[in-house]
Design an enzyme around this catalytic site. Structure first.
Site, PDB file in Angstrom:
ATOM      1  N   LYS A 199       7.144 -76.311  85.626  1.00  0.00           N
ATOM      2  CA  LYS A 199       7.159 -77.469  86.638  1.00  0.00           C
ATOM      3  C   LYS A 199       7.449 -76.942  87.791  1.00  0.00           C
ATOM      4  CE  LYS A 199      11.661 -78.901  86.505  1.00  0.00           C
ATOM      5  NZ  LYS A 199      12.377 -78.602  87.417  1.00  0.00           N
ATOM      6  N   PRO A 235      10.179 -67.850  83.465  1.00  0.00           N
ATOM      7  CA  PRO A 235      11.877 -67.330  83.494  1.00  0.00           C
ATOM      8  C   PRO A 235      12.656 -68.398  82.849  1.00  0.00           C
ATOM      9  CG  PRO A 235      11.063 -67.020  85.367  1.00  0.00           C
ATOM     10  CD  PRO A 235       9.636 -67.546  85.000  1.00  0.00           C
ATOM     11  N   GLY A 286      14.863 -72.882  87.325  1.00  0.00           N
ATOM     12  CA  GLY A 286      14.745 -74.181  87.896  1.00  0.00           C
ATOM     13  C   GLY A 286      12.907 -74.297  88.052  1.00  0.00           C
ATOM     14  N   LEU A 287      12.259 -73.640  86.610  1.00  0.00           N
ATOM     15  CA  LEU A 287      11.296 -73.801  86.406  1.00  0.00           C
ATOM     16  C   LEU A 287      10.637 -75.027  84.578  1.00  0.00           C
ATOM     17  CD1 LEU A 287       9.701 -70.974  87.425  1.00  0.00           C
ATOM     18  CD2 LEU A 287       9.425 -72.077  88.499  1.00  0.00           C
ATOM     19  N   ALA A 288      11.684 -75.674  84.196  1.00  0.00           N
ATOM     20  CA  ALA A 288      11.970 -76.104  82.871  1.00  0.00           C
ATOM     21  C   ALA A 288      11.151 -75.220  82.257  1.00  0.00           C
ATOM     22  CB  ALA A 288      11.340 -77.383  83.238  1.00  0.00           C
ATOM     23  N   GLY A 289      11.579 -73.983  82.293  1.00  0.00           N
ATOM     24  CA  GLY A 289      10.602 -72.921  80.897  1.00  0.00           C
ATOM     25  C   GLY A 289      11.719 -72.902  79.313  1.00  0.00           C
ATOM     26  N   GLY A 290      12.323 -73.479  79.433  1.00  0.00           N
ATOM     27  CA  GLY A 290      13.256 -74.016  78.074  1.00  0.00           C
ATOM     28  C   GLY A 290      12.875 -75.084  77.636  1.00  0.00           C
ATOM     29  N   SER A 291      12.484 -76.305  78.125  1.00  0.00           N
ATOM     30  CA  SER A 291      12.063 -77.511  78.222  1.00  0.00           C
ATOM     31  C   SER A 291      10.518 -77.126  78.153  1.00  0.00           C
ATOM     32  CB  SER A 291      11.951 -78.407  79.167  1.00  0.00           C
ATOM     33  OG  SER A 291      13.804 -78.249  80.212  1.00  0.00           O
ATOM     34  N   ALA A 292       9.637 -77.119  78.542  1.00  0.00           N
ATOM     35  CA  ALA A 292       8.478 -76.883  78.612  1.00  0.00           C
ATOM     36  C   ALA A 292       7.936 -75.745  77.079  1.00  0.00           C
ATOM     37  CB  ALA A 292       7.703 -75.462  79.050  1.00  0.00           C
ATOM     38  N   ASP A 319      13.461 -82.887  81.233  1.00  0.00           N
ATOM     39  CA  ASP A 319      12.520 -82.292  81.368  1.00  0.00           C
ATOM     40  C   ASP A 319      11.462 -82.013  80.670  1.00  0.00           C
ATOM     41  OD1 ASP A 319      12.888 -82.533  84.252  1.00  0.00           O
ATOM     42  OD2 ASP A 319      13.820 -79.853  83.476  1.00  0.00           O
TER      43      ASP A 319
HETATM   44  O1  C5P Z   1      18.714 -82.758  80.231  1.00  0.00           O
HETATM   45  P1  C5P Z   1      18.757 -81.680  80.590  1.00  0.00           P
HETATM   46  O2  C5P Z   1      19.721 -81.203  78.849  1.00  0.00           O
HETATM   47  O3  C5P Z   1      17.790 -80.343  80.513  1.00  0.00           O
HETATM   48  O4  C5P Z   1      20.131 -81.538  81.373  1.00  0.00           O
HETATM   49  C1  C5P Z   1      20.534 -80.407  81.750  1.00  0.00           C
HETATM   50  C2  C5P Z   1      21.791 -80.605  82.007  1.00  0.00           C
HETATM   51  O5  C5P Z   1      21.936 -80.776  83.436  1.00  0.00           O
HETATM   52  C3  C5P Z   1      22.985 -81.636  82.038  1.00  0.00           C
HETATM   53  O6  C5P Z   1      23.638 -82.014  81.010  1.00  0.00           O
HETATM   54  C4  C5P Z   1      23.331 -82.645  83.122  1.00  0.00           C
HETATM   55  O7  C5P Z   1      24.519 -81.835  82.857  1.00  0.00           O
HETATM   56  C5  C5P Z   1      22.154 -81.959  83.980  1.00  0.00           C
HETATM   57  N1  C5P Z   1      21.797 -83.168  84.340  1.00  0.00           N
HETATM   58  C6  C5P Z   1      21.819 -84.134  85.469  1.00  0.00           C
HETATM   59  N2  C5P Z   1      21.275 -84.585  85.671  1.00  0.00           N
HETATM   60  C7  C5P Z   1      19.851 -84.909  85.532  1.00  0.00           C
HETATM   61  C8  C5P Z   1      19.647 -84.557  84.763  1.00  0.00           C
HETATM   62  C9  C5P Z   1      20.341 -83.336  84.215  1.00  0.00           C
HETATM   63  O8  C5P Z   1      22.979 -84.247  85.595  1.00  0.00           O
HETATM   64  N3  C5P Z   1      19.103 -85.886  85.807  1.00  0.00           N
END
Ligand code: C5P
Length: 315
Positions: A26, A111, A115-121, A153
């Protein structure tokens, strides 16, 4: 876009053989970051956009939980309970009363920490794959609720397409825009950026009065999507995290400049970076921009991709 955003034909019976799920990366067409909340997240208003750079998970029945992988970043990802794929399997198993058993193979092109949300994907793909493998019969709402527990994400990566994200990003709803493919170039960087670090840097820059408050509404980007004009969309791209990513990685300015010099319509840091996404007029323009970026030496590699594409789907 002609493909449905959600396929509700997901199998309801456990699969006998392997199931394969493809999931995209993404970018954010608009990322407005509001204040830090008490739970440590920032309130965001974002327009997510799924682009055609894919990871793929193959899931097979097994007596234990096994994860192997190849491709981008292999060897850097832990294969234990800290891996978001393993967590996705465990959370889905706990929610459905199923044993967390599967043999998973992850083929990565997206990668890590980019910033492409690879882990979330990958987490989204694991949910969809195990849902099919086990025939859990979960509704799409149940799956989205589980996805939100894994990361902000992850629900979007189950959905795909172009979608509005609210809350910490986990409350997603599809953006209904007339179908057209947008042409992007993704400039991949050496090394990642930690998302929490980038959010923290934004808080610091704001506290010091060095960057402005949150971006305005998504009206501009939504109107631009409806107009189907790449130049209009280019002028509407917004990322509040960009100054923070540039502060932590000043060399990204060179990448953005190189993309502009190579003829892209606009460039923006993708999410928390360090990938930069460049919007291009058409496929030929994207090929030229990718070539120019690679020759500039300001990125590790450049990939062309179109969007929007569907989220995690059985292939
Ligand atoms: O939700 P996720 O685990 O991907 O988020 C990783 C980190 O990014 C969070 O622990 C937080 O530090 C930061 N984050 C945030 N605000 C968001 C999404 C992520 O501060 N809306």
């Amino acid at each position: 876009m002609t493909e449905p955003l959600w396929e509700d034909e997901r199998p309801r019976l456990a699969a006998m053989g392997p199931v394969k799920v493809r999931v995209p990366a993404k970018i954010n067409l608009h990322l407005g970051v509001g204040p830090l909340r008490e739970d440590g997240y920032h309130e965001v208003t974002t327009v997510y956009h799924a682009v055609g750079l894919f990871d793929e998970i193959t899931a097979r029945p097994a007596e234990t939980l096994v994860l192997t992988m190849d491709g981008e970043g292999t060897g850097e990802l832990a294969l234990d309970g800290t891996n978001l794929v393993i967590r996705a399997v465990q959370v889905l198993a706990a929610a459905t009363g199923h044993e967390p058993h599967a043999r998973l193979h992850l083929r990565k092109q997206i990668p890590l920490a980019a910033g492409l949300a690879g882990g979330s994907a990958d987490a989204a793909a694991a949910l969809v794959a195990c849902d099919a493998l086990w025939g859990t019969g979960l509704s799409r709402e149940d799956l989205a609720t589980i996805a939100a527990r894994l990361g902000s994400d992850v629900p979007f990566l189950v959905l795909g397409g172009t979608a509005l994200g609210l809350g910490r990003g986990e409350r997603v709803s599809p953006v209904l825009a007339p179908g057209r493919a947008w042409h992007w170039v993704l400039a991949l960087a050496d090394g990642g950026l930690s998302t929490p670090d980038v959010y923290r840097e934004l808080d610091r820059l704001r506290a010091a009065g060095l960057v402005a408050a949150a971006a305005g509404s998504t009206d501009g980007i939504l109107a631009a999507l409806r107009q189907r004009d790449a130049a209009v969309l280019a002028a509407s791209l917004v990322n509040d995290l960009q100054p923070a990513a540039l502060s932590l990685r000043p060399s990204l300015r060179d990448t953005l400049d190189a993309g502009a010099a190579a003829g892209s319509l606009a460039g923006v840091v993708s999410g928390s970076g360090p990938t930069c996404a460049f919007l291009c007029r058409d496929a030929a323009n994207a090929d030229a921009v990718a070539k120019g970026l690679e020759e500039s030496g300001t990125c590790r590699a450049a990939r062309t991709a179109t969007g929007p594409v569907p989220g995690a789907r059985l292939t």
